[in-house]
Design a protein around this motif. Structure first.
Motif: not given
Length: 66
Positions: A15-17, A20, A24-25, A28, A42, A46
């Protein structure tokens, strides 16, 4: 353990945080067929990751809002 998101096995570590990048998110989500708006920030991307579950101090699960 892992979750299945649109047929893709996803572990907790996948899972992205906030660490990232936005790209990248998006990657995903793209790999899992999750739709998002092209102009989402971003932070907004999230926010799709909701319902973080803790057992004591340990994070044990996240669920993706699709």
């Amino acid at each position: 353990g892992h979750h299945i998101i649109n047929g893709v096995a996803t572990t907790q570590a996948d899972y992205p945080t906030d660490a990232n990048t936005k790209a990248e998110i998006k990657d995903f989500y793209d790999k899992r067929g999750v739709a998002y708006g092209g102009s989402e920030t971003k932070s907004e991307l999230l926010l799709r990751i909701t319902n973080v579950v803790y057992r004591g101090q340990k994070e044990v699960s996240k669920h993706l809002k699709v």
